[in-house]
Design a protein around this motif. Structure first.
Motif, PDB file in Angstrom:
ATOM      1  N   UNK A 138       0.807  -1.223   0.000  1.00 45.14           N
ATOM      2  CA  UNK A 138       0.000   0.000   0.000  1.00 45.14           C
ATOM      3  C   UNK A 138       0.840   1.273   0.000  1.00 45.14           C
ATOM      4  N   UNK A 139       2.161   1.147  -0.048  1.00 43.71           N
ATOM      5  CA  UNK A 139       3.024   2.334  -0.097  1.00 43.71           C
ATOM      6  C   UNK A 139       2.671   3.168  -1.332  1.00 43.71           C
ATOM      7  N   UNK A 140       2.858   4.467  -1.221  1.00 43.82           N
ATOM      8  CA  UNK A 140       2.537   5.379  -2.330  1.00 43.82           C
ATOM      9  C   UNK A 140       3.701   6.344  -2.512  1.00 43.82           C
ATOM     10  N   UNK A 141       4.552   6.041  -3.489  1.00 47.48           N
ATOM     11  CA  UNK A 141       5.734   6.846  -3.755  1.00 47.48           C
ATOM     12  C   UNK A 141       5.366   7.941  -4.751  1.00 47.48           C
ATOM     13  N   UNK A 142       5.731   9.164  -4.418  1.00 49.84           N
ATOM     14  CA  UNK A 142       5.328  10.290  -5.254  1.00 49.84           C
ATOM     15  C   UNK A 142       6.397  11.369  -5.258  1.00 49.84           C
ATOM     16  N   UNK A 170      10.856   9.508 -16.792  1.00 49.39           N
ATOM     17  CA  UNK A 170      10.259  10.716 -17.350  1.00 49.39           C
ATOM     18  C   UNK A 170       8.751  10.743 -17.131  1.00 49.39           C
ATOM     19  N   UNK A 171       8.094   9.609 -17.332  1.00 46.50           N
ATOM     20  CA  UNK A 171       6.636   9.582 -17.174  1.00 46.50           C
ATOM     21  C   UNK A 171       6.234   9.990 -15.759  1.00 46.50           C
ATOM     22  N   UNK A 172       6.826   9.362 -14.763  1.00 50.04           N
ATOM     23  CA  UNK A 172       6.410   9.614 -13.386  1.00 50.04           C
ATOM     24  C   UNK A 172       6.900  10.963 -12.865  1.00 50.04           C
ATOM     25  N   UNK A 181       3.476   0.413  -3.987  1.00 48.38           N
ATOM     26  CA  UNK A 181       4.575  -0.469  -3.623  1.00 48.38           C
ATOM     27  C   UNK A 181       4.764  -1.590  -4.623  1.00 48.38           C
ATOM     28  N   UNK A 182       3.652  -2.188  -5.056  1.00 49.28           N
ATOM     29  CA  UNK A 182       3.733  -3.281  -6.033  1.00 49.28           C
ATOM     30  C   UNK A 182       4.302  -2.796  -7.353  1.00 49.28           C
ATOM     31  N   UNK A 183       3.824  -1.649  -7.828  1.00 40.47           N
ATOM     32  CA  UNK A 183       4.315  -1.111  -9.095  1.00 40.47           C
ATOM     33  C   UNK A 183       5.771  -0.695  -8.978  1.00 40.47           C
ATOM     34  N   UNK A 184       6.166  -0.167  -7.818  1.00 34.93           N
ATOM     35  CA  UNK A 184       7.556   0.235  -7.613  1.00 34.93           C
ATOM     36  C   UNK A 184       8.492  -0.958  -7.718  1.00 34.93           C
ATOM     37  N   UNK A 185       8.072  -2.099  -7.184  1.00 37.86           N
ATOM     38  CA  UNK A 185       8.902  -3.297  -7.305  1.00 37.86           C
ATOM     39  C   UNK A 185       8.963  -3.765  -8.755  1.00 37.86           C
ATOM     40  N   UNK A 191      13.653  -2.521  -3.888  1.00 36.65           N
ATOM     41  CA  UNK A 191      14.229  -3.861  -3.916  1.00 36.65           C
ATOM     42  C   UNK A 191      13.173  -4.948  -3.749  1.00 36.65           C
ATOM     43  N   UNK A 192      12.251  -4.721  -2.800  1.00 39.54           N
ATOM     44  CA  UNK A 192      11.251  -5.728  -2.462  1.00 39.54           C
ATOM     45  C   UNK A 192       9.917  -5.066  -2.179  1.00 39.54           C
TER      46      UNK A 192
END
Length: 273
Positions: A138-142, A170-172, A181-185, A191-192
């Motif tokens: 559920x992490x949300x990196x922005x 570039x897109x993000x 979190x899932x998309x970041x991995x 890393x995980x």
């Protein structure tokens, strides 16, 4: 710098430090504000602490995490406003932002980040520059720089293209689209990725493994790998200079006002160059 001085209460405002068995230093971003926003004192602490950790004896690994509902929600609006109005404050925070990135990169001790909830601003820089990043689903990196009306400086140009490729970076970074979190991995930004309830257990397991390894082998491997980032130093310096140039312009003022008023921004129709 001794570990006793490092972990003394109040030594690093906005951060709570505990040295655990095996030489694992637990750092909790604890601002006492909504979603862990970073004020001027906390930003300064998050910058200087890595040099002190590097120099301190008895620390074999660092685990950094947030408290409450977020890892970190980014810069405090009061700090951003001060930077837009006071050249001395702007120059001070520019130097801190520069040093934060280089200090994390040059800290010899391995760093593990445990990312949950919103992760923005200086907190995002530390989270992604960590040697091993573990994110909850559920992490949300922005990276919200463009939404604020300034160039994506901080850590973005030095590491996003290396982690996830130029097209995704570039897109993000240009659109400000958040990353789960899932998309970041999947992209390679972290890393995980683990279920929320497993985040701390997994991050601690990684930290214990690193702390139990050969200190010289781990630290020297980190040093060599981080030369990839050091080679991107001129790119990072340029992005940071352009970001802080933006703090003097009208789009920053409109971006900040729109965030406070919870509305869409009305930026300039064209750039001056």
């Amino acid at each position: 710098m001794t570990t006793e001085q490092l972990t003394a209460p109040g030594a690093y405002p906005g951060l709570h430090l505990t040295l655990h068995e095996g030489g694992i230093l637990d750092i909790v971003i604890r601002s006492g504000k909504t979603l862990g926003s970073v004020n001027a004192e906390a930003h300064r602490a998050l910058t200087s602490i890595w040099r002190d950790i590097d120099a301190a004896t008895g620390i074999r690994c660092v685990l950094i995490r947030g408290e409450g509902r977020a890892f970190s929600s980014g810069g405090d609006f009061t700090l951003i406003e001060e930077m837009s109005q006071d050249f001395t404050a702007l120059a001070r925070v520019w130097r801190e932002a520069r040093d934060l990135v280089y200090n994390v990169i040059n800290c010899g001790k391995p760093i593990v980040s445990a990312i949950h909830g919103p992760c923005v601003g200086a907190g995002l820089a530390v989270a992604l520059l960590a040697d091993v990043s573990v994110a909850a689903k559920s992490a949300r990196l922005l990276d919200g720089h463009v939404r604020l009306g300034v160039a994506a400086g901080d850590h973005a140009a030095i590491i996003w293209p290396l982690l996830c490729g130029m097209s995704k970076a570039k897109y993000h970074l240009l659109t400000g689209e958040p990353v789960s979190g899932e998309e970041a991995e999947r992209l390679g930004l972290v890393s995980l990725c683990v279920p929320d309830e497993e985040l701390l257990d997994r991050a601690w397991a990684v930290a214990r493994r690193l702390a139990a390894s050969s200190p010289s082998a781990v630290r020297w491997t980190k040093y060599a790998l981080n030369n990839w980032l050091r080679m991107m130093g001129p790119t990072f310096d340029t992005s940071l200079a352009l970001e802080f140039l933006g703090f003097t312009g009208p789009d920053l003022r409109e971006g900040l006002a729109s965030l406070r008023e919870k509305r869409e921004p009305r930026f300039q129709e064209d750039a001056p160059i």
